[in-house]
Design a protein around this motif. Structure first.
Motif, PDB file in Angstrom:
ATOM      1  N   TYR A 220     -43.813 -20.979 -87.154  1.00 43.54           N
ATOM      2  CA  TYR A 220     -42.369 -20.803 -87.342  1.00 43.54           C
ATOM      3  C   TYR A 220     -41.592 -21.478 -86.212  1.00 43.54           C
ATOM      4  CZ  TYR A 220     -38.310 -18.209 -89.223  1.00 43.54           C
ATOM      5  OH  TYR A 220     -37.126 -17.855 -89.823  1.00 43.54           O
ATOM      6  N   MET A 221     -42.152 -21.438 -85.012  1.00 47.28           N
ATOM      7  CA  MET A 221     -41.481 -22.066 -83.863  1.00 47.28           C
ATOM      8  C   MET A 221     -41.560 -23.587 -83.917  1.00 47.28           C
ATOM      9  SD  MET A 221     -39.967 -19.794 -82.044  1.00 47.28           S
ATOM     10  CE  MET A 221     -39.600 -20.810 -80.618  1.00 47.28           C
ATOM     11  N   GLY A 222     -42.444 -24.152 -84.782  1.00 48.85           N
ATOM     12  CA  GLY A 222     -42.430 -25.597 -84.982  1.00 48.85           C
ATOM     13  C   GLY A 222     -43.755 -26.310 -84.828  1.00 48.85           C
TER      14      GLY A 222
ATOM     15  N   GLY B 106     -42.664 -27.951 -79.953  1.00 54.25           N
ATOM     16  CA  GLY B 106     -43.065 -29.200 -80.582  1.00 54.25           C
ATOM     17  C   GLY B 106     -44.293 -29.780 -79.909  1.00 54.25           C
ATOM     18  N   TYR B 107     -44.851 -30.804 -80.541  1.00 59.83           N
ATOM     19  CA  TYR B 107     -45.994 -31.525 -79.998  1.00 59.83           C
ATOM     20  C   TYR B 107     -45.538 -32.881 -79.482  1.00 59.83           C
ATOM     21  CZ  TYR B 107     -49.245 -28.273 -82.403  1.00 59.83           C
ATOM     22  OH  TYR B 107     -49.944 -27.179 -82.828  1.00 59.83           O
ATOM     23  N   GLY B 108     -46.054 -33.271 -78.323  1.00 58.53           N
ATOM     24  CA  GLY B 108     -45.777 -34.583 -77.761  1.00 58.53           C
ATOM     25  C   GLY B 108     -46.918 -35.007 -76.853  1.00 58.53           C
ATOM     26  N   THR B 109     -46.697 -36.049 -76.057  1.00 57.85           N
ATOM     27  CA  THR B 109     -47.696 -36.542 -75.107  1.00 57.85           C
ATOM     28  C   THR B 109     -46.983 -36.961 -73.825  1.00 57.85           C
ATOM     29  OG1 THR B 109     -47.594 -38.902 -75.679  1.00 57.85           O
ATOM     30  CG2 THR B 109     -48.972 -37.500 -77.088  1.00 57.85           C
ATOM     31  N   SER B 110     -47.766 -37.475 -72.878  1.00 56.90           N
ATOM     32  CA  SER B 110     -47.156 -37.990 -71.646  1.00 56.90           C
ATOM     33  C   SER B 110     -46.323 -39.229 -71.924  1.00 56.90           C
ATOM     34  CB  SER B 110     -48.242 -38.315 -70.623  1.00 56.90           C
ATOM     35  OG  SER B 110     -49.144 -39.282 -71.139  1.00 56.90           O
ATOM     36  N   LEU B 111     -46.564 -39.884 -73.082  1.00 59.41           N
ATOM     37  CA  LEU B 111     -45.841 -41.098 -73.444  1.00 59.41           C
ATOM     38  C   LEU B 111     -44.710 -40.848 -74.426  1.00 59.41           C
ATOM     39  CD1 LEU B 111     -48.976 -43.387 -74.046  1.00 59.41           C
ATOM     40  CD2 LEU B 111     -47.623 -43.157 -71.933  1.00 59.41           C
ATOM     41  N   GLN B 112     -44.738 -39.700 -75.082  1.00 57.92           N
ATOM     42  CA  GLN B 112     -43.796 -39.421 -76.164  1.00 57.92           C
ATOM     43  C   GLN B 112     -43.273 -37.991 -76.030  1.00 57.92           C
ATOM     44  OE1 GLN B 112     -47.098 -40.595 -78.861  1.00 57.92           O
ATOM     45  NE2 GLN B 112     -45.509 -41.607 -80.073  1.00 57.92           N
TER      46      GLN B 112
ATOM     47  N   GLU C 132     -54.061 -36.903 -75.763  1.00 59.91           N
ATOM     48  CA  GLU C 132     -53.797 -35.620 -75.103  1.00 59.91           C
ATOM     49  C   GLU C 132     -52.445 -35.127 -75.605  1.00 59.91           C
ATOM     50  OE1 GLU C 132     -55.080 -34.600 -71.030  1.00 59.91           O
ATOM     51  OE2 GLU C 132     -52.921 -34.382 -70.640  1.00 59.91           O
ATOM     52  N   ILE C 133     -52.497 -34.110 -76.430  1.00 60.75           N
ATOM     53  CA  ILE C 133     -51.315 -33.608 -77.129  1.00 60.75           C
ATOM     54  C   ILE C 133     -50.811 -32.351 -76.429  1.00 60.75           C
ATOM     55  CG2 ILE C 133     -50.375 -32.924 -79.360  1.00 60.75           C
ATOM     56  CD1 ILE C 133     -51.668 -35.744 -79.281  1.00 60.75           C
ATOM     57  N   ARG C 134     -49.550 -32.326 -76.105  1.00 62.70           N
ATOM     58  CA  ARG C 134     -48.959 -31.195 -75.384  1.00 62.70           C
ATOM     59  C   ARG C 134     -47.994 -30.429 -76.279  1.00 62.70           C
ATOM     60  NH1 ARG C 134     -47.239 -34.380 -69.762  1.00 62.70           N
ATOM     61  NH2 ARG C 134     -49.377 -34.956 -69.118  1.00 62.70           N
ATOM     62  N   ALA C 135     -48.179 -29.125 -76.326  1.00 67.99           N
ATOM     63  CA  ALA C 135     -47.215 -28.253 -76.991  1.00 67.99           C
ATOM     64  C   ALA C 135     -46.195 -27.801 -75.963  1.00 67.99           C
ATOM     65  CB  ALA C 135     -47.912 -27.053 -77.610  1.00 67.99           C
ATOM     66  N   GLN C 136     -44.922 -28.107 -76.231  1.00 66.14           N
ATOM     67  CA  GLN C 136     -43.871 -27.829 -75.252  1.00 66.14           C
ATOM     68  C   GLN C 136     -42.651 -27.211 -75.940  1.00 66.14           C
ATOM     69  OE1 GLN C 136     -43.966 -32.077 -73.873  1.00 66.14           O
ATOM     70  NE2 GLN C 136     -43.931 -31.153 -71.839  1.00 66.14           N
ATOM     71  N   GLN C 137     -41.831 -26.544 -75.148  1.00 70.09           N
ATOM     72  CA  GLN C 137     -40.580 -25.989 -75.667  1.00 70.09           C
ATOM     73  C   GLN C 137     -39.510 -27.075 -75.637  1.00 70.09           C
ATOM     74  OE1 GLN C 137     -39.497 -21.806 -75.415  1.00 70.09           O
ATOM     75  NE2 GLN C 137     -37.831 -22.397 -74.053  1.00 70.09           N
ATOM     76  N   ILE C 138     -38.736 -27.146 -76.732  1.00 73.18           N
ATOM     77  CA  ILE C 138     -37.723 -28.185 -76.879  1.00 73.18           C
ATOM     78  C   ILE C 138     -36.460 -27.575 -77.487  1.00 73.18           C
ATOM     79  CG2 ILE C 138     -39.429 -30.026 -77.176  1.00 73.18           C
ATOM     80  CD1 ILE C 138     -38.918 -29.857 -80.215  1.00 73.18           C
TER      81      ILE C 138
ATOM     82  N   VAL D  20     -53.116 -29.444 -75.280  1.00 74.79           N
ATOM     83  CA  VAL D  20     -52.748 -28.783 -74.034  1.00 74.79           C
ATOM     84  C   VAL D  20     -51.602 -27.820 -74.307  1.00 74.79           C
ATOM     85  CG1 VAL D  20     -51.853 -29.115 -71.706  1.00 74.79           C
ATOM     86  CG2 VAL D  20     -53.471 -30.770 -72.671  1.00 74.79           C
ATOM     87  N   ASN D  21     -51.790 -26.579 -73.941  1.00 76.59           N
ATOM     88  CA  ASN D  21     -50.722 -25.589 -74.029  1.00 76.59           C
ATOM     89  C   ASN D  21     -49.823 -25.784 -72.810  1.00 76.59           C
ATOM     90  OD1 ASN D  21     -49.070 -23.339 -74.031  1.00 76.59           O
ATOM     91  ND2 ASN D  21     -50.673 -21.905 -74.647  1.00 76.59           N
ATOM     92  N   ALA D  22     -48.681 -26.424 -73.020  1.00 76.59           N
ATOM     93  CA  ALA D  22     -47.736 -26.696 -71.935  1.00 76.59           C
ATOM     94  C   ALA D  22     -46.502 -25.807 -72.031  1.00 76.59           C
ATOM     95  CB  ALA D  22     -47.339 -28.177 -71.949  1.00 76.59           C
ATOM     96  N   LEU D  23     -46.664 -24.646 -72.643  1.00 74.13           N
ATOM     97  CA  LEU D  23     -45.560 -23.676 -72.700  1.00 74.13           C
ATOM     98  C   LEU D  23     -45.548 -22.849 -71.414  1.00 74.13           C
ATOM     99  CD1 LEU D  23     -45.841 -22.501 -76.432  1.00 74.13           C
ATOM    100  CD2 LEU D  23     -44.155 -24.058 -75.437  1.00 74.13           C
TER     101      LEU D  23
END
Length: 608
Positions: A231-233, A101-107, A74-80, A129-132
């Motif tokens: 462009y945002m990553g 960036g892309y991450g997960t609940s573990l990373q 489960e890959i989450r796109a989040q703002q970092i 998962v769009n987590a923005l």
């Protein structure tokens, strides 16, 4: 910027093969909220290059899909906040910037995203998962709402109106042999929480990983905003391994290093800047789409002009051009050769030695560099590619003319330095040839103008037997390419523009057959969206000179290839899966402005 022109022009002059200018390309104004960061003030070959194959950069499964028996990611796109190694030139303080960036609940999310790596035949389920949540586009990376785009709020064309709504995202597995619903097509986007979705949205992807050993990659592909989201990553590496590759004894981590090359422009406060204002053409909205985007700072694996400390031995580099518009013609400062062993979708039959490595957006190259006997040297990867490619503005040798450096400073370890075998496919056999095509299709590459008078890149067909579709087409026009499952076809891409276009075909691995000059007659066409396109008269086409076979470095399996100005590029592909897919220019600014077309394999369903 150079003048942009149709390569073939219009009417009788085109039939004679003359170049007829049709107007100047508007210049991008450097309008922004704060001054730009001067790239000449930034550290060069100081910041270490991260290795995306390091264990800490690999995705860990987040669960198990019981229905399929496959691991679940489960890959989450989040703002970092991202540190690209930039500094404030006045104080020397480190500058960071807002990124996605892309991450997960573990990373925790990172840019570039973590690396997928699978043995061939070991599949996976992936949920993106769009987590923005609560995030919109930064003011200096703005949305142009006059384009055909995801438009989550269904606002329609809003010239000059800042967009403040939710971000649409969809991840595409570039180069993957995947089912249509797992491809990550532009209309499969979703906003956070899947509150608003595109017509092809699918919450759970299946990746079979059935291809031979290869370098894929994953990146955002949302319709009309791909250029901004990448462009945002939102991009990362994806590798498949097999027994043939393992049998070769090629350099392995830490002697195997992926290189994601991207260009960016930054503000003096360290934030990203994406040019979106044109002061030379009156009446255009702000923000406005511009034909290309060329940054003034080169990032490799998310770091500006990094350095890699190496031993005097062989290394394997997996080169990926993830830039918006920039091609890289790369040489090594000490004159040593690149030895290419693979292209986009797998190993070549045999190694190819070259002093210039050319990689367009979307293309990959699997190369070996041998640093034996180079102890104490610092070797720079230089870039000489004009922008736009191949005949645009010369590159600045002090900035975008340099990519990264290798510092041969480490002592030899006890790990054996492998020999690169002459036969790279002892278990797989030679790269399969494709033959007996069911048909040949002619595809048009064209530059016209949109309803606001801006340059618009387009694709279409060259087929006088279909007058209702012939010529340029926009993304929402009816399907014009409909191979059947199992068909092999030749596609001929006729480039009538002054620039090279790296054309990417989803689903297939094609072979480049040849390239050849041509002339022909073009007439105007008003497209369904009101833009001005053209028709290349099929009967007027005259081939010029002999067909030119691809270089040995292009002789493998490809999914992206350069289509040069004034040439027809012929490729052959087999279509093995049913469903909707795409072909498009992988200059992201071009695909976002209509140089992208869907195709359908098998019977087209009603309403499509």
């Amino acid at each position: 910027m150079i003048a942009r022109r149709q390569f073939l022009g219009f009417g009788s002059a085109a039939a004679a093969g003359l170049l007829v200018p049709v107007g100047l390309l508007p210049r991008s104004a450097r309008a922004q909220s704060v001054p730009l960061l001067d790239p000449l003030t930034q550290p060069r070959f100081v910041n270490p290059l991260p290795n995306p194959l390091a264990p800490k950069y690999h995705y860990l499964p987040t669960g198990f899909d019981h229905a399929s028996g496959l691991p679940l990611f489960e890959i989450r796109a989040q703002q970092i906040r991202h540190d690209a190694g930039l500094v404030d030139p006045a104080t020397g303080a480190r500058l960071t910037h807002t990124a996605w960036g892309y991450g997960t609940s573990l990373q925790p999310a990172v840019y570039p995203g973590y690396t997928f790596e699978f043995p061939r035949g070991i599949g996976a389920k992936v949920r993106y998962v769009n987590a923005l949540n609560g995030v919109t586009y930064p003011p200096d990376v703005p949305v142009d709402q006059t384009l055909h785009w995801a438009d989550p709020l269904n606002s329609g064309s809003l010239p000059g109106v800042p967009y403040a709504g939710p971000v649409p995202l969809v991840a595409h597995q570039h180069g993957g042999d995947t089912e249509s619903l797992s491809d990550g097509l532009p209309d499969a986007w979703a906003t956070p929480g899947n509150a608003i979705t595109g017509r092809l949205f699918n919450p759970l992807y299946t990746y079979d990983n059935s291809q031979e050993a290869t370098q894929l990659w994953y990146h955002d592909h949302s319709v009309g905003v791909t250029r901004l989201n990448v462009y945002m990553g939102l991009a990362g590496h994806y590798f498949i391994r097999d027994l043939n590759e393992l049998s070769l004894g090629l350099p392995k981590y830490p002697y195997e290093v992926p290189l994601l090359i991207q260009d960016r422009t930054f503000l003096s406060n360290g934030e990203l800047f994406y040019a979106s204002v044109d002061t030379e053409t009156p009446g255009l909205p702000s923000p406005t789409h511009l034909p290309e985007n060329f940054g003034d700072t080169i990032l490799v694996n998310g770091v500006a002009w990094p350095v890699l400390d190496v031993e005097p031995r062989k290394y394997r580099f997996r080169v990926l051009n993830g830039s918006d518009s920039r091609v890289y013609d790369m040489t090594l400062s000490n004159g040593m050769p690149f030895v290419q062993i693979g292209s986009d979708l797998g190993l070549l039959n045999a190694p190819v030695s070259m002093t210039l490595l050319s990689v367009a957006p979307g293309e990959r190259a699997d190369i070996i560099l041998d640093f034996a006997g180079k102890a104490g040297q610092t070797i720079i990867i230089n870039n000489t590619a004009a922008a736009p490619y191949p005949s645009g503005d010369p590159v600045d040798p002090a900035t975008t003319g340099q990519v990264m450096a290798f510092r041969v400073s480490l002592p030899l370890s006890g790990v054996a330095d492998p020999r690169i075998p002459a036969n790279l496919r002892p278990l797989s056999g030679p790269v399969p040839t494709l033959s007996r095509p069911a048909r040949t299709r002619k595809i048009l590459l064209f530059e016209g103008t949109d309803s606001l008078g801006r340059l618009q890149t387009m694709a279409g067909i060259v087929d006088n037997s279909r007058p209702n579709l012939n010529g340029t087409l926009v993304f929402d026009d009816p399907i014009s390419e409909n191979p059947q499952v199992g068909d092999t076809e030749i596609w001929e891409f006729y480039n009538t523009t002054a620039d090279a276009h790296p054309i990417h075909m989803h689903l297939v691995d094609f072979r480049v057959l040849n390239r050849q000059g041509f002339t022909g007659t073009i007439t105007d066409k008003t497209n369904s969206d009101g833009s001005l396109g053209g028709v290349l008269d099929e009967a007027s086409i005259r081939l010029v000179g002999k067909a030119r076979k691809p270089a040995a470095s292009e002789a493998g399996k490809k999914d992206t290839a350069k289509m040069f100005p004034g040439e027809v590029t012929r490729v052959i592909a087999k279509f093995n899966r049913p469903g909707e897919y795409l072909y498009h220019c992988h200059i992201l600014s071009h695909e976002d402005h209509e140089m992208m077309r869907p195709y359908f394999v098998g019977p087209i369903p009603p309403g499509r």
